[in-house]
Structures are given as structure tokens and as C-alpha cells.
Scaffold this motif. Structure first.
Motif, mmCIF file in Angstrom:
data_model
loop_
_atom_site.group_PDB
_atom_site.id
_atom_site.type_symbol
_atom_site.label_atom_id
_atom_site.label_comp_id
_atom_site.label_asym_id
_atom_site.label_seq_id
_atom_site.Cartn_x
_atom_site.Cartn_y
_atom_site.Cartn_z
ATOM 1 N N TYR A 3 5.055 -71.675 13.224
ATOM 2 C CA TYR A 3 5.584 -70.742 14.198
ATOM 3 C C TYR A 3 6.740 -69.963 13.595
ATOM 4 C CZ TYR A 3 2.796 -73.452 17.491
ATOM 5 O OH TYR A 3 1.758 -74.073 18.135
ATOM 6 N N LEU A 19 6.214 -66.492 17.373
ATOM 7 C CA LEU A 19 4.861 -66.096 16.998
ATOM 8 C C LEU A 19 4.141 -67.257 16.336
ATOM 9 C CD1 LEU A 19 5.605 -62.641 15.305
ATOM 10 C CD2 LEU A 19 4.788 -63.023 17.635
ATOM 11 N N LYS A 20 2.888 -67.458 16.695
ATOM 12 C CA LYS A 20 2.031 -68.383 15.966
ATOM 13 C C LYS A 20 1.488 -67.642 14.757
ATOM 14 C CE LYS A 20 -1.670 -71.750 16.677
ATOM 15 N NZ LYS A 20 -2.639 -72.309 17.652
ATOM 16 N N THR A 24 -3.103 -61.796 12.570
ATOM 17 C CA THR A 24 -2.620 -61.112 13.765
ATOM 18 C C THR A 24 -1.873 -62.146 14.596
ATOM 19 O OG1 THR A 24 -4.544 -59.639 13.752
ATOM 20 C CG2 THR A 24 -3.250 -59.759 15.786
ATOM 21 N N PRO A 25 -0.544 -62.184 14.486
ATOM 22 C CA PRO A 25 0.219 -63.262 15.124
ATOM 23 C C PRO A 25 0.033 -63.301 16.637
ATOM 24 C CG PRO A 25 1.598 -61.996 13.625
ATOM 25 C CD PRO A 25 0.318 -61.239 13.779
ATOM 26 N N GLU A 26 0.007 -64.509 17.148
ATOM 27 C CA GLU A 26 -0.128 -64.725 18.584
ATOM 28 C C GLU A 26 1.252 -64.960 19.186
ATOM 29 O OE1 GLU A 26 -1.651 -68.332 21.492
ATOM 30 O OE2 GLU A 26 -2.592 -68.078 19.524
ATOM 31 N N VAL A 28 3.735 -66.566 21.431
ATOM 32 C CA VAL A 28 3.865 -67.804 22.202
ATOM 33 C C VAL A 28 4.873 -67.622 23.325
ATOM 34 C CG1 VAL A 28 4.544 -70.247 22.088
ATOM 35 C CG2 VAL A 28 3.254 -69.202 20.197
ATOM 36 N N TYR A 122 1.899 -55.777 10.144
ATOM 37 C CA TYR A 122 1.067 -55.852 11.345
ATOM 38 C C TYR A 122 0.730 -54.492 11.948
ATOM 39 C CZ TYR A 122 3.416 -60.411 11.068
ATOM 40 O OH TYR A 122 3.934 -61.603 10.637
#
Length: 302
Positions: A3, A19-20, A24-26, A28, A122
Motif C-alpha cells: 500500500y 493506494l493499493k 492502475t492503483p486502487e 483504498v 498513471y
């Protein structure tokens, strides 16, 4: 999968994100609260701690490293903050204070560097120039700044001032800047200075958006003179960046990045000053909007 924790510190707000990690970061968790820098340094750092506590409570995670974008620079030699628009941060040991209060290591970079990093990893650079080795990120709004990314990493420079094109002198007869110089880029092509230039010609105060509309309509000679000067000075200022760095891409952020003429007529002006017979450098509009700062801050610890 780890993370990434990021903090984007501004004069009026401080935003945090977790961000996870991934291509393409998720997201959180993402929270924004007032920073209210007008209340002073002690208030600002209390707000940062409060924000991190809120992120921890919402995510049930605890950070070991946190990236932080700031409206200024961490001096590599003194470890104090300098050149901050939020002046309460200047001459303060922000990194050391935050590490002590948060119990985590903190990586600090200028907000323009964070913008450039986010758009490289990104955003628009990843989409248009995915193999870019060097990217220059421009902030043009109420102030003017820049950031350099090399091989996916922020380049801060020996003195921490890499990318600070906003304080190169464009017009020695220009207005005095807080940096101590007359007519630097920031005092020539930032939004407030464009508005002030128009007012000086027309004796009328108008927002930049209306000045631009009047120029495009072709019914205000002062508006046209103002916008043509903006485009000329933009070309000169960007030519310095390209002549020295020759980046693979330039991304323009900030409110003035929405002026379409910068990408057309502004690029034509650039051709007059660049030390080359053509301009191959793509000049791009950003993709991430106001997410760029906090995404970039989190990327500092990737």
C-alpha cells in the motif's frame, strides 16, 4: 501487494490517500480536510496527524512510509523547508517533525514534482509517451512551477530546486517577485499577472477567462495584446526548459493549462526560441485533474 500512502499539503487543504499498488492503483481510502495554513505551522502539522489518523481508522492499516507533496522545497543540506508559498512552513523541519509525530518515514517533494510523477506513471504521459525517460511537469495557475521526472523518479537536484523554471527571469523590467527578482516567469505569465497586465493596458479589471474570450471574439485590442504576450512569453519560457533538458514530454497543469492556445499558437511561439529547426516535444494536457498531487505524493514511496 503493498500500500502507498500519500499526503498532498496545500495552503487551504490537506488531502491523504492510500493506494493499493498496481499498474492502475486502487484507491483504498481518500480524505480531504482543511489545512488552514494561515493559523500557523503548529496548526498545520496537527491537521496532518489528524488526517493520517482518519486514514488509519478508515482503512485499518498503518503506514511505515508516507510520501508528502508540499508547496515548497526540502533543502537537502539543512533539512529545512524553503521557498514555500505557505510561508509558515519556511525554515521548519517538516520532515523530521512529521516522522516523529507519525512514527513513519516521510519522503517530501515539491507539489509540481508530484504532479509530474503522477502524470508520468498513471496519467497522460503513460498513455501518449509510455516509453518517456524524462518528463517535465509544468504548473501554471496563481503561481508557476515545474518538476522533473527521470526514469520514473523525481529529480530534486543538489539544492532541491530542480525544475524551478518559474523563477527564471523573462523580463528584467517586470514586476518584483517574492523571490527577489524582477520579471521572472511567475511574475510574467501566471494568472494574476496576466490579469494585471490587461488592467494596465485597459484600465479595466477582468478575470483571465473573460480576457481570453474577448481575444477569441476579436473585439478587444487590449485582450488580444495581453494573450499574444502570454503566448510569446510562454514560448520563451518553455524554450529554456527544452534547450537544457530536451524532455520526452511536457505536461501542463494548473488552471492555465486549460488554455487551448498554449498547445497551438504557444507551440508556434516556442519554435522561434528553441535551439532546433523543429519542435518534436509533445506538450500535453494532464489527465488526472486534482488527483495528480496526492497520487504523485503516494508514488514517492513506491
Amino acid at each position: 501487494m503493498g500500500y502507498l500512502w500519500g499526503i498532498d499539503l496545500g495552503g487551504t487543504k490537506v488531502e491523504g490517500i492510500i493506494l493499493k499498488q498496481g499498474a492502475t492503483p486502487e484507491v483504498v481510502s481518500r480524505i480531504r480536510i482543511p489545512s488552514t495554513s494561515s493559523k500557523g505551522y503548529d496548526h498545520v502539522i496537527v491537521q496532518i496527524v489528524r488526517l493520517v489518523d482518519m486514514l488509519k481508522a478508515e482503512s485499518k492499516l498503518t503506514p511505515e512510509r508516507i510520501g508528502m507533496g508540499t508547496p515548497g522545497i526540502l533543502d537537502p543540506q539543512t533539512q529545512k523547508m524553503k521557498n514555500c508559498n505557505s510561508q509558515c512552513l519556511n525554515d521548519r523541519y517538516l520532515k523530521q517533525d512529521m516522522e516523529k509525530l507519525l512514527g513513519a518515514s516521510v519522503e517530501i517533494a515539491n507539489d509540481a514534482n508530484c504532479f509530474a510523477l503522477a502524470e508520468t506513471r498513471y496519467g497522460i504521459v503513460k498513455d501518449i509517451v509510455p516509453d518517456a525517460k524524462m518528463v517535465f511537469g509544468v504548473i501554471m495557475g496563481t503561481g508557476v512551477g515545474g518538476g522533473v521526472v527521470i526514469n520514473g523518479k523525481v529529480w530534486n537536484g543538489k539544492q532541491g530546486i530542480a525544475g524551478e523554471w518559474g523563477h527564471n527571469v523573462l523580463d528584467e523590467k517586470g514586476e518584483l517577485c517574492y523571490c527577489g527578482k524582477h520579471g521572472c516567469v511567475e511574475k510574467t505569465i501566471s494568472g494574476p499577472e496576466i490579469e494585471a497586465y490587461y488592467q494596465g493596458l485597459s484600465k479595466t479589471s477582468l478575470p483571465l477567462k473573460e480576457i481570453l474570450e474577448r481575444h477569441l471574439a476579436g473585439k478587444d485590442e487590449y485582450a488580444t495584446a495581453t494573450i499574444k504576450r502570454l503566448l510569446t512569453m510562454f514560448g520563451k519560457a518553455i524554450s529554456i526548459v527544452i534547450n537544457i533538458l530536451d524532455p520526452d514530454a511536457i505536461v501542463i497543469g494548473g488552471g492555465m493549462g486549460n488554455i487551448e492556445l498554449l498547445y497551438t499558437e504557444g507551440k508556434e511561439e516556442l519554435k522561434k526560441y528553441i535551439f532546433n529547426n523543429r519542435v518534436e516535444t509533445p506538450i500535453l494536457k494532464p489527465k488526472l485533474g486534482d488527483s495528480a498531487g496526492v497520487f504523485g505524493a503516494a508514488s514517492l514511496v513506491e
